[in-house]
Design a protein around this motif. Structure first.
Motif, mmCIF file in Angstrom:
data_model
loop_
_atom_site.group_PDB
_atom_site.id
_atom_site.type_symbol
_atom_site.label_atom_id
_atom_site.label_comp_id
_atom_site.label_asym_id
_atom_site.label_seq_id
_atom_site.Cartn_x
_atom_site.Cartn_y
_atom_site.Cartn_z
ATOM 1 N N GLN A 123 -21.722 6.241 -14.665
ATOM 2 C CA GLN A 123 -20.837 5.944 -13.547
ATOM 3 C C GLN A 123 -20.316 7.269 -13.012
ATOM 4 O O GLN A 123 -19.790 8.085 -13.772
ATOM 5 C CB GLN A 123 -19.672 5.068 -14.002
ATOM 6 C CG GLN A 123 -20.082 3.652 -14.363
ATOM 7 C CD GLN A 123 -18.887 2.804 -14.774
ATOM 8 O OE1 GLN A 123 -18.009 3.264 -15.484
ATOM 9 N NE2 GLN A 123 -18.864 1.559 -14.343
ATOM 10 N N VAL A 124 -20.471 7.492 -11.726
ATOM 11 C CA VAL A 124 -20.066 8.758 -11.103
ATOM 12 C C VAL A 124 -18.887 8.515 -10.173
ATOM 13 O O VAL A 124 -18.923 7.601 -9.339
ATOM 14 C CB VAL A 124 -21.234 9.389 -10.318
ATOM 15 C CG1 VAL A 124 -20.790 10.705 -9.676
ATOM 16 C CG2 VAL A 124 -22.423 9.621 -11.242
ATOM 17 N N TYR A 125 -17.857 9.353 -10.317
ATOM 18 C CA TYR A 125 -16.641 9.199 -9.527
ATOM 19 C C TYR A 125 -16.275 10.535 -8.897
ATOM 20 O O TYR A 125 -16.249 11.568 -9.579
ATOM 21 C CB TYR A 125 -15.509 8.714 -10.442
ATOM 22 C CG TYR A 125 -14.161 8.584 -9.783
ATOM 23 C CD1 TYR A 125 -13.929 7.609 -8.821
ATOM 24 C CD2 TYR A 125 -13.106 9.418 -10.147
ATOM 25 C CE1 TYR A 125 -12.676 7.464 -8.233
ATOM 26 C CE2 TYR A 125 -11.852 9.279 -9.563
ATOM 27 C CZ TYR A 125 -11.643 8.303 -8.612
ATOM 28 O OH TYR A 125 -10.412 8.175 -8.033
ATOM 29 N N VAL A 130 -12.588 10.125 -2.762
ATOM 30 C CA VAL A 130 -11.746 8.931 -2.747
ATOM 31 C C VAL A 130 -10.421 9.224 -2.051
ATOM 32 O O VAL A 130 -9.922 8.423 -1.252
ATOM 33 C CB VAL A 130 -11.503 8.424 -4.182
ATOM 34 C CG1 VAL A 130 -10.460 7.307 -4.189
ATOM 35 C CG2 VAL A 130 -12.798 7.929 -4.796
ATOM 36 N N SER A 131 -9.850 10.394 -2.336
ATOM 37 C CA SER A 131 -8.574 10.766 -1.714
ATOM 38 C C SER A 131 -8.703 10.887 -0.206
ATOM 39 O O SER A 131 -7.809 10.477 0.549
ATOM 40 C CB SER A 131 -8.065 12.087 -2.309
ATOM 41 O OG SER A 131 -7.677 11.920 -3.665
ATOM 42 N N PHE A 159 3.932 7.148 2.137
ATOM 43 C CA PHE A 159 3.010 6.013 2.031
ATOM 44 C C PHE A 159 1.735 6.442 1.305
ATOM 45 O O PHE A 159 1.262 5.755 0.398
ATOM 46 C CB PHE A 159 2.683 5.486 3.423
ATOM 47 C CG PHE A 159 1.803 4.265 3.424
ATOM 48 C CD1 PHE A 159 2.344 2.997 3.241
ATOM 49 C CD2 PHE A 159 0.432 4.380 3.605
ATOM 50 C CE1 PHE A 159 1.532 1.868 3.242
ATOM 51 C CE2 PHE A 159 -0.387 3.266 3.597
ATOM 52 C CZ PHE A 159 0.167 2.009 3.420
ATOM 53 N N LEU A 160 1.184 7.586 1.701
ATOM 54 C CA LEU A 160 -0.041 8.071 1.084
ATOM 55 C C LEU A 160 0.176 8.385 -0.395
ATOM 56 O O LEU A 160 -0.689 8.104 -1.233
ATOM 57 C CB LEU A 160 -0.542 9.324 1.813
ATOM 58 C CG LEU A 160 -1.818 9.963 1.254
ATOM 59 C CD1 LEU A 160 -2.970 8.965 1.241
ATOM 60 C CD2 LEU A 160 -2.188 11.208 2.050
ATOM 61 N N SER A 161 1.330 8.959 -0.729
ATOM 62 C CA SER A 161 1.639 9.260 -2.128
ATOM 63 C C SER A 161 1.652 7.987 -2.969
ATOM 64 O O SER A 161 1.147 7.964 -4.103
ATOM 65 C CB SER A 161 2.993 9.963 -2.224
ATOM 66 O OG SER A 161 3.351 10.188 -3.572
ATOM 67 N N ARG A 162 2.207 6.927 -2.399
ATOM 68 C CA ARG A 162 2.236 5.643 -3.113
ATOM 69 C C ARG A 162 0.832 5.072 -3.259
ATOM 70 O O ARG A 162 0.475 4.527 -4.309
ATOM 71 C CB ARG A 162 3.131 4.669 -2.334
ATOM 72 C CG ARG A 162 3.257 3.288 -2.965
ATOM 73 C CD ARG A 162 3.797 3.331 -4.361
ATOM 74 N NE ARG A 162 4.011 1.998 -4.897
ATOM 75 C CZ ARG A 162 4.074 1.725 -6.187
ATOM 76 N NH1 ARG A 162 3.962 2.698 -7.082
ATOM 77 N NH2 ARG A 162 4.266 0.486 -6.601
ATOM 78 N N VAL A 163 0.031 5.184 -2.226
ATOM 79 C CA VAL A 163 -1.349 4.694 -2.275
ATOM 80 C C VAL A 163 -2.138 5.441 -3.348
ATOM 81 O O VAL A 163 -2.879 4.841 -4.132
ATOM 82 C CB VAL A 163 -2.035 4.859 -0.900
ATOM 83 C CG1 VAL A 163 -3.538 4.610 -1.009
ATOM 84 C CG2 VAL A 163 -1.424 3.907 0.115
ATOM 85 N N GLU A 164 -1.985 6.766 -3.399
ATOM 86 C CA GLU A 164 -2.673 7.576 -4.412
ATOM 87 C C GLU A 164 -2.240 7.172 -5.811
ATOM 88 O O GLU A 164 -3.055 7.062 -6.733
ATOM 89 C CB GLU A 164 -2.382 9.064 -4.183
ATOM 90 C CG GLU A 164 -3.141 9.684 -3.020
ATOM 91 C CD GLU A 164 -4.586 9.999 -3.388
ATOM 92 O OE1 GLU A 164 -5.029 9.653 -4.499
ATOM 93 O OE2 GLU A 164 -5.284 10.574 -2.536
ATOM 94 N N SER A 165 -0.951 6.960 -5.991
ATOM 95 C CA SER A 165 -0.426 6.583 -7.298
ATOM 96 C C SER A 165 -0.993 5.243 -7.756
ATOM 97 O O SER A 165 -1.416 5.092 -8.905
ATOM 98 C CB SER A 165 1.106 6.516 -7.240
ATOM 99 O OG SER A 165 1.641 6.107 -8.482
ATOM 100 N N LEU A 166 -1.020 4.278 -6.841
ATOM 101 C CA LEU A 166 -1.565 2.966 -7.170
ATOM 102 C C LEU A 166 -3.060 3.047 -7.473
ATOM 103 O O LEU A 166 -3.556 2.422 -8.416
ATOM 104 C CB LEU A 166 -1.324 1.994 -6.014
ATOM 105 C CG LEU A 166 0.104 1.462 -5.846
ATOM 106 C CD1 LEU A 166 0.222 0.669 -4.556
ATOM 107 C CD2 LEU A 166 0.504 0.614 -7.031
ATOM 108 N N GLY A 167 -3.780 3.837 -6.681
ATOM 109 C CA GLY A 167 -5.214 3.977 -6.884
ATOM 110 C C GLY A 167 -5.550 4.562 -8.242
ATOM 111 O O GLY A 167 -6.448 4.082 -8.946
#
Length: 223
Positions: A123-125, A130-131, A159-167
């Motif tokens: 699996q490659v990430y 993604v960011s 908003f972006l900081s929260r999205v990154e944290s959730l991701g």
């Protein structure tokens, strides 16, 4: 059972699309273990199952240009060109997880790692990729909400900081679940060299990829 011709999934007949959407968003018909886990364990991920279903179905609706508005007023037509549905045949038996970490000097560029080599697959990430995708989607969401006259303005950076944290939290949850089910499943952070010159950059990655595919349980190191 349920099956369809490979080419029909990209443009199914109108009369079967509603039923097809229900099946495509059902865990029984989701091949990606990560998305399947989101559907099966919403409490664990703290993500509502209807939200995951909505995301899956929205992808197909846009791809099929299947919206409840007249075609001439469909503002989502342009989004179709940004979607790419890839269908893979056969079973998948990944033997490890590799996070490709590119240096800041590469900016928006990274390398394409072949996830399968002979009988080995991984699996490659790409966290930077993604960011970038998250930032693009966050910008669309924030601009749309702020434009439509909500009671308060949304700060994009917060908003972006929260999205990154959730991701990141969602990814860690999936990796933890894999570790519990398969204690011997290796996970690697592969940091690319700071020098991002095309030729040596490419040679280093090719060597590292071959090295990993030959010894899928060994430690992955840059050359």
């Amino acid at each position: 059972g349920f099956c369809w011709e490979r080419d029909k999934i990209f443009s199914p007949k109108l009369e079967i699309r509603d039923d097809l959407l229900k099946r495509l968003s059902s865990p029984d018909y989701v091949g990606c273990e990560h998305i399947k886990s989101l559907l099966l364990h919403p409490t664990l991920y703290q993500i509502r199952k209807p939200l995951t279903i909505m995301a899956i179905q929205s992808f197909y609706r846009v791809m099929w240009n299947y919206l409840a508005v007249p075609l001439e007023t469909n503002s989502y037509n342009k989004l179709v060109t940004k979607l790419d549905l890839m269908l893979f045949e056969g079973e998948h038996h990944e033997q490890g997880f590799v996070s490709i970490i590119s240096p800041e000097s590469c900016e928006t560029q990274t390398i394409l790692v072949k996830p399968t080599e002979n009988s080995h697959s991984i699996q490659v990430y790409h966290p930077q990729a993604v960011s970038l995708g998250r930032a693009s989607m966050a910008r669309v969401i924030v601009d749309e909400l702020n434009r439509n006259g909500i009671l308060y303005k949304i700060d994009f950076d917060k908003f972006l900081s929260r999205v990154e944290s959730l991701g990141k939290s969602v990814l860690e949850t999936t990796l933890n679940e894999i570790s519990i089910a398969r204690p011997d499943y290796p996970q690697f952070d592969f940091k690319l060299p700071e020098t991002c010159c095309p030729d040596p950059f490419k040679r280093n990655i090719l060597k590292a990829s071959v090295k990993f595919s030959q010894k899928p349980r060994s430690t992955l190191q840059a050359i």
